[in-house]
Write a protein that holds these residues in place. Structure first.
Motif, PDB file in Angstrom:
ATOM      1  N   ALA A 122      61.573  50.368 101.993  1.00  0.00           N
ATOM      2  CA  ALA A 122      62.732  51.827 101.180  1.00  0.00           C
ATOM      3  C   ALA A 122      63.282  51.728 100.820  1.00  0.00           C
ATOM      4  O   ALA A 122      64.406  50.558 100.441  1.00  0.00           O
ATOM      5  CB  ALA A 122      63.164  52.058 103.037  1.00  0.00           C
ATOM      6  N   GLY A 123      62.982  52.660  99.387  1.00  0.00           N
ATOM      7  CA  GLY A 123      63.910  52.648  98.530  1.00  0.00           C
ATOM      8  C   GLY A 123      63.638  51.105  97.779  1.00  0.00           C
ATOM      9  O   GLY A 123      61.985  50.996  97.920  1.00  0.00           O
ATOM     10  N   SER A 155      59.930  57.598 100.046  1.00  0.00           N
ATOM     11  CA  SER A 155      60.093  58.437 100.730  1.00  0.00           C
ATOM     12  C   SER A 155      60.754  58.348 102.404  1.00  0.00           C
ATOM     13  O   SER A 155      61.544  59.389 103.030  1.00  0.00           O
ATOM     14  CB  SER A 155      58.893  58.775 101.668  1.00  0.00           C
ATOM     15  OG  SER A 155      58.035  58.534 102.331  1.00  0.00           O
ATOM     16  N   SER A 156      61.135  57.484 102.547  1.00  0.00           N
ATOM     17  CA  SER A 156      62.027  56.147 103.491  1.00  0.00           C
ATOM     18  C   SER A 156      63.680  56.601 103.367  1.00  0.00           C
ATOM     19  O   SER A 156      63.947  56.113 102.093  1.00  0.00           O
ATOM     20  CB  SER A 156      61.722  55.257 103.679  1.00  0.00           C
ATOM     21  OG  SER A 156      60.107  54.807 103.900  1.00  0.00           O
ATOM     22  N   GLN A 157      64.364  56.990 104.282  1.00  0.00           N
ATOM     23  CA  GLN A 157      65.393  57.318 103.984  1.00  0.00           C
ATOM     24  C   GLN A 157      66.534  56.231 104.849  1.00  0.00           C
ATOM     25  O   GLN A 157      67.618  55.286 104.656  1.00  0.00           O
ATOM     26  CB  GLN A 157      66.040  58.289 104.151  1.00  0.00           C
ATOM     27  CG  GLN A 157      65.848  59.294 103.686  1.00  0.00           C
ATOM     28  CD  GLN A 157      65.899  59.491 102.268  1.00  0.00           C
ATOM     29  OE1 GLN A 157      67.192  58.877 101.534  1.00  0.00           O
ATOM     30  NE2 GLN A 157      64.912  59.491 101.561  1.00  0.00           N
ATOM     31  N   ASN A 167      70.620  52.253 106.497  1.00  0.00           N
ATOM     32  CA  ASN A 167      70.494  53.106 105.519  1.00  0.00           C
ATOM     33  C   ASN A 167      69.738  52.617 104.737  1.00  0.00           C
ATOM     34  O   ASN A 167      70.090  51.339 104.476  1.00  0.00           O
ATOM     35  CB  ASN A 167      71.598  54.121 105.697  1.00  0.00           C
ATOM     36  CG  ASN A 167      72.469  52.907 105.227  1.00  0.00           C
ATOM     37  OD1 ASN A 167      72.839  52.276 104.533  1.00  0.00           O
ATOM     38  ND2 ASN A 167      74.213  53.718 105.261  1.00  0.00           N
ATOM     39  N   LEU A 168      69.771  52.838 103.505  1.00  0.00           N
ATOM     40  CA  LEU A 168      69.270  52.215 102.237  1.00  0.00           C
ATOM     41  C   LEU A 168      69.844  51.649 101.534  1.00  0.00           C
ATOM     42  O   LEU A 168      70.023  51.123 100.444  1.00  0.00           O
ATOM     43  CB  LEU A 168      68.674  53.467 100.957  1.00  0.00           C
ATOM     44  CG  LEU A 168      67.900  54.240 101.621  1.00  0.00           C
ATOM     45  CD1 LEU A 168      67.385  55.284 100.289  1.00  0.00           C
ATOM     46  CD2 LEU A 168      66.546  53.228 101.718  1.00  0.00           C
TER      47      LEU A 168
END
Length: 147
Positions: free
Chosen positions: A30-31, A104-106, A128-129
């Motif tokens: 993610a990110g 696209s992952s938050q 979260n990121l």
């Protein structure tokens, strides 16, 4: 180049490729977060739980999550650990991004299956990121699924 030099070059390149694959080139989930980053954050929270550092663990959650030290204690100690006993070891860990791709992952979720004295416990942490915990659940499971 003679045949021996070509074989040596091919072997050397193959060795380097294997070395690169096994030395921590961790894919992003993610990110910019890797599976290793997320697992380390979840392990830190689990360590704080196991050592009774409930308020310090709560500090690693976002304010919006609403988790306090006493709420975390209640969820772990009274609801699950009273039935399963003390932590023994982490048996497996899985990390999942919330989107179809890392870009696209938050959020990212880490699920840890841990052996306790009287059963297996599943810990699920969502981050979260910025690697701030946003959600947490814990439950006793009948048996660890086959890997």
């Amino acid at each position: 180049m003679n045949v021996k030099m070509k074989k040596t070059a091919v072997f050397g390149l193959a060795f380097l490729l294997v070395l690169v694959l096994f030395t921590g080139c961790s894919a992003k989930v993610a990110g910019e977060l890797t599976e290793k980053d997320v697992t380390a954050a979840a392990e830190e929270l689990l360590f704080k739980f196991r050592s009774g550092q409930w308020e310090q663990a709560a500090d690693l959650f976002t304010e919006e999550s609403g988790f306090s030290g006493s709420k975390l204690y209640e969820r772990c100690r009274n609801n699950v650990w009273s039935k399963t006993g003390e932590y023994v070891e982490t048996e497996s860990t899985r990390v999942f991004g919330s989107g179809a791709s890392a870009e696209s992952s938050q959020f990212v979720t880490c699920v840890m299956l841990c052996a306790h004295e009287k059963g297996t416990v599943e810990y699920t942490f969502t981050f979260n990121l910025d690697l701030e915990a946003t959600d947490f659940s814990v439950k006793k499971v009948d048996a660890a699924p086959a890997s």
